[in-house]
Design an enzyme around this catalytic site. Sequence first.
Site, mmCIF file in Angstrom:
data_model
loop_
_atom_site.group_PDB
_atom_site.id
_atom_site.type_symbol
_atom_site.label_atom_id
_atom_site.label_comp_id
_atom_site.label_asym_id
_atom_site.label_seq_id
_atom_site.Cartn_x
_atom_site.Cartn_y
_atom_site.Cartn_z
ATOM 1 C CB THR A 1 1.291 -2.990 11.061
ATOM 2 O OG1 THR A 1 0.174 -3.481 10.292
ATOM 3 C CG2 THR A 1 0.941 -1.660 11.716
ATOM 4 C CG ASP B 1 -0.308 0.126 2.543
ATOM 5 O OD1 ASP B 1 0.934 0.220 2.600
ATOM 6 O OD2 ASP B 1 -1.030 0.168 3.556
ATOM 7 C CG HIS C 1 10.199 -23.712 12.162
ATOM 8 N ND1 HIS C 1 10.230 -23.455 13.515
ATOM 9 C CD2 HIS C 1 11.367 -24.354 11.880
ATOM 10 C CE1 HIS C 1 11.354 -23.925 14.040
ATOM 11 N NE2 HIS C 1 12.070 -24.466 13.062
ATOM 12 C CB CYS D 1 0.807 -2.633 4.580
ATOM 13 S SG CYS D 1 0.440 -3.799 5.890
HETATM 14 C C1 RB5 Z 1 -1.942 2.562 6.572
HETATM 15 O O1 RB5 Z 1 -2.039 3.730 7.311
HETATM 16 C C2 RB5 Z 1 -1.859 1.346 7.477
HETATM 17 O O2 RB5 Z 1 -3.056 1.146 8.151
HETATM 18 C C3 RB5 Z 1 -1.500 0.116 6.677
HETATM 19 O O3 RB5 Z 1 -0.306 0.346 5.993
HETATM 20 C C4 RB5 Z 1 -1.248 -1.150 7.467
HETATM 21 O O4 RB5 Z 1 -0.424 -0.919 8.559
HETATM 22 C C5 RB5 Z 1 -2.442 -1.909 7.831
HETATM 23 O O5 RB5 Z 1 -2.378 -3.017 8.377
#
Ligand code: RB5
Length: 142
Positions: A67, A8, A98, A65
């Site tokens: 997180t 993203d 694993h 992304c």
């Molecule tokens: C984007 O702000 C964030 O929510 C996305 O990149 C991700 O961390 C979602 O799991």
Amino acid sequence: MKIGICSDHAGLEYKTRLISYLLGKGYEVVNFGTDSPESCDYPDFAHPLGSAVENGEVDCGIALCGTGNGMAITLNHHKGVRAGLAWGTSIAALVKEHNNANVLVLPARFISYRMAVSCVRTWLTTSFAGGRHQRRIDKIPC
Ligand code: RB5
């Protein structure tokens, strides 16, 4: 080896740099987007990558992304996809050894680019251990 990759907006910079890195190492890379820094929704990019892994159009995938969790949760809805999060090289090795993860998911807002590359290199060069780990993987589908 053909590697699918997606992100993203939060993972875009690392994705762009990883594509160059992977091409330089001789891998074939299929980019599933995003290619814009505008805020976007990670499932819009995770699902096309998940389908490509599911259908064998790519051998494996990398997703980024902020997180890593949104990508991992979405990708793991696809049959045959085992998407695993890594933020260090020991976890990157174990997620292949694993769990035989066929998609590596990276939390771009929580690791350096240098660490992202190290995780990718480690995951790509580590082998699945099989044995008891295969037995456990066989029990995953519900
Ligand atoms: C984007 O702000 C964030 O929510 C996305 O990149 C991700 O961390 C979602 O799991």
